[in-house]
Design a protein around this motif. Structure first.
Motif, PDB file in Angstrom:
ATOM      1  N   GLU A 135       0.853  -1.186   0.000  1.00 15.52           N
ATOM      2  CA  GLU A 135       0.000   0.000   0.000  1.00 15.52           C
ATOM      3  C   GLU A 135       0.889   1.236   0.000  1.00 15.52           C
ATOM      4  N   PRO A 136       0.463   2.268  -0.700  1.00 17.18           N
ATOM      5  CA  PRO A 136       1.279   3.479  -0.698  1.00 17.18           C
ATOM      6  C   PRO A 136       1.306   4.080   0.710  1.00 17.18           C
ATOM      7  N   PRO A 137       2.430   4.631   1.115  1.00 20.83           N
ATOM      8  CA  PRO A 137       2.514   5.184   2.460  1.00 20.83           C
ATOM      9  C   PRO A 137       1.594   6.386   2.629  1.00 20.83           C
ATOM     10  N   ALA A 138       1.058   6.523   3.810  1.00 20.37           N
ATOM     11  CA  ALA A 138       0.174   7.634   4.119  1.00 20.37           C
ATOM     12  C   ALA A 138       0.971   8.816   4.650  1.00 20.37           C
ATOM     13  N   ASP A 139       2.286   8.778   4.447  1.00 21.99           N
ATOM     14  CA  ASP A 139       3.165   9.830   4.932  1.00 21.99           C
ATOM     15  C   ASP A 139       3.004  11.085   4.079  1.00 21.99           C
ATOM     16  N   PRO A 140       3.506  12.187   4.591  1.00 20.59           N
ATOM     17  CA  PRO A 140       3.481  13.414   3.785  1.00 20.59           C
ATOM     18  C   PRO A 140       4.352  13.247   2.551  1.00 20.59           C
ATOM     19  N   SER A 141       4.215  14.159   1.629  1.00 26.52           N
ATOM     20  CA  SER A 141       4.972  14.061   0.385  1.00 26.52           C
ATOM     21  C   SER A 141       6.463  14.152   0.659  1.00 26.52           C
ATOM     22  N   VAL A 142       7.241  13.812  -0.348  1.00 26.99           N
ATOM     23  CA  VAL A 142       8.692  13.821  -0.220  1.00 26.99           C
ATOM     24  C   VAL A 142       9.173  15.242   0.086  1.00 26.99           C
ATOM     25  N   GLU A 143       8.587  16.214  -0.577  1.00 26.95           N
ATOM     26  CA  GLU A 143       9.001  17.605  -0.360  1.00 26.95           C
ATOM     27  C   GLU A 143       8.708  18.048   1.073  1.00 26.95           C
ATOM     28  N   GLU A 144       7.575  17.626   1.624  1.00 23.55           N
ATOM     29  CA  GLU A 144       7.235  17.999   3.002  1.00 23.55           C
ATOM     30  C   GLU A 144       8.201  17.341   3.996  1.00 23.55           C
ATOM     31  N   ARG A 145       8.540  16.084   3.747  1.00 23.39           N
ATOM     32  CA  ARG A 145       9.497  15.401   4.629  1.00 23.39           C
ATOM     33  C   ARG A 145      10.872  16.041   4.545  1.00 23.39           C
ATOM     34  N   ARG A 146      11.299  16.381   3.313  1.00 22.24           N
ATOM     35  CA  ARG A 146      12.594  17.022   3.121  1.00 22.24           C
ATOM     36  C   ARG A 146      12.653  18.345   3.863  1.00 22.24           C
ATOM     37  N   ALA A 147      11.595  19.130   3.762  1.00 26.71           N
ATOM     38  CA  ALA A 147      11.562  20.424   4.436  1.00 26.71           C
ATOM     39  C   ALA A 147      11.622  20.245   5.953  1.00 26.71           C
ATOM     40  N   ALA A 148      10.932  19.228   6.476  1.00 28.71           N
ATOM     41  CA  ALA A 148      10.936  18.981   7.920  1.00 28.71           C
ATOM     42  C   ALA A 148      12.324  18.556   8.393  1.00 28.71           C
ATOM     43  N   VAL A 149      12.998  17.736   7.613  1.00 35.43           N
ATOM     44  CA  VAL A 149      14.351  17.297   7.970  1.00 35.43           C
ATOM     45  C   VAL A 149      15.304  18.485   7.987  1.00 35.43           C
ATOM     46  N   HIS A 150      15.205  19.329   6.971  1.00 35.70           N
ATOM     47  CA  HIS A 150      16.079  20.503   6.923  1.00 35.70           C
ATOM     48  C   HIS A 150      15.809  21.449   8.086  1.00 35.70           C
ATOM     49  N   GLU A 151      14.556  21.614   8.447  1.00 35.69           N
ATOM     50  CA  GLU A 151      14.217  22.483   9.574  1.00 35.69           C
ATOM     51  C   GLU A 151      14.797  21.931  10.888  1.00 35.69           C
ATOM     52  N   ARG A 152      14.691  20.621  11.083  1.00 33.41           N
ATOM     53  CA  ARG A 152      15.269  20.028  12.296  1.00 33.41           C
ATOM     54  C   ARG A 152      16.792  20.185  12.294  1.00 33.41           C
ATOM     55  N   ALA A 153      17.421  20.037  11.135  1.00 33.25           N
ATOM     56  CA  ALA A 153      18.864  20.186  11.043  1.00 33.25           C
ATOM     57  C   ALA A 153      19.280  21.611  11.344  1.00 33.25           C
ATOM     58  N   ARG A 154      18.539  22.563  10.807  1.00 32.78           N
ATOM     59  CA  ARG A 154      18.857  23.971  11.099  1.00 32.78           C
ATOM     60  C   ARG A 154      18.710  24.262  12.587  1.00 32.78           C
ATOM     61  N   ALA A 155      17.657  23.725  13.200  1.00 33.33           N
ATOM     62  CA  ALA A 155      17.451  23.944  14.640  1.00 33.33           C
ATOM     63  C   ALA A 155      18.587  23.318  15.450  1.00 33.33           C
ATOM     64  N   ALA A 156      19.020  22.140  15.082  1.00 31.41           N
ATOM     65  CA  ALA A 156      20.111  21.479  15.801  1.00 31.41           C
ATOM     66  C   ALA A 156      21.404  22.266  15.628  1.00 31.41           C
ATOM     67  N   ALA A 157      21.685  22.775  14.424  1.00 32.10           N
ATOM     68  CA  ALA A 157      22.887  23.546  14.192  1.00 32.10           C
ATOM     69  C   ALA A 157      22.857  24.841  14.992  1.00 32.10           C
ATOM     70  N   ASP A 158      21.697  25.499  15.027  1.00 34.77           N
ATOM     71  CA  ASP A 158      21.566  26.728  15.820  1.00 34.77           C
ATOM     72  C   ASP A 158      21.788  26.451  17.290  1.00 34.77           C
ATOM     73  N   GLU A 159      21.272  25.347  17.775  1.00 32.45           N
ATOM     74  CA  GLU A 159      21.446  24.993  19.188  1.00 32.45           C
ATOM     75  C   GLU A 159      22.924  24.744  19.502  1.00 32.45           C
ATOM     76  N   MET A 160      23.643  24.089  18.595  1.00 36.16           N
ATOM     77  CA  MET A 160      25.068  23.816  18.818  1.00 36.16           C
ATOM     78  C   MET A 160      25.879  25.105  18.805  1.00 36.16           C
ATOM     79  N   ARG A 161      25.474  26.047  17.972  1.00 32.93           N
ATOM     80  CA  ARG A 161      26.187  27.328  17.915  1.00 32.93           C
ATOM     81  C   ARG A 161      25.830  28.213  19.118  1.00 32.93           C
ATOM     82  N   GLY A 162      24.756  27.896  19.783  1.00 31.63           N
ATOM     83  CA  GLY A 162      24.342  28.682  20.948  1.00 31.63           C
ATOM     84  C   GLY A 162      23.443  29.834  20.568  1.00 31.63           C
ATOM     85  N   GLU A 163      22.855  29.771  19.414  1.00 28.51           N
ATOM     86  CA  GLU A 163      21.968  30.854  18.958  1.00 28.51           C
ATOM     87  C   GLU A 163      20.560  30.665  19.437  1.00 28.51           C
TER      88      GLU A 163
END
Length: 89
Positions: free
Chosen positions: A61-89
């Motif tokens: 069955e096709p996955p009921a997950d969000p589209s590839v673009e939505e998942r990609r955007a969410a991953v990038h947002e989490r990565a940006r947040a983690a990088a900001d946290e490491m920098r202390g911003e």
């Protein structure tokens, strides 16, 4: 006379070696061997079973997950947040 005694002593059959004592690990090794034979028999039975032909495999069955673009955007947002946290911003 001494030669005769020496000759006779040399010709006598040596005493048979004593019976070896039962090794306490022997029973454990026998048990492990039996288990491995059982596992090997099960694997052989599984290998002998016919495989499901490709045309009989149900379609996934096709996955009921969000589209590839939505998942990609969410991953990038989490990565940006983690990088900001490491920098202390």
């Amino acid at each position: 006379m001494a030669r005769f005694a020496f000759w006779r002593r040399g010709r006598q059959s040596p005493e048979p070696p004593p019976e070896p004592a039962e090794d306490p690990r022997a029973e454990e090794l026998r048990r492990k061997l039996e288990e491995s034979r059982t596992v090997a028999e099960e694997q052989l039975e599984q290998a002998a079973e016919p495989e499901t032909p490709v045309d009989e495999v149900p379609e996934p069955e096709p996955p009921a997950d969000p589209s590839v673009e939505e998942r990609r955007a969410a991953v990038h947002e989490r990565a940006r947040a983690a990088a900001d946290e490491m920098r202390g911003e």
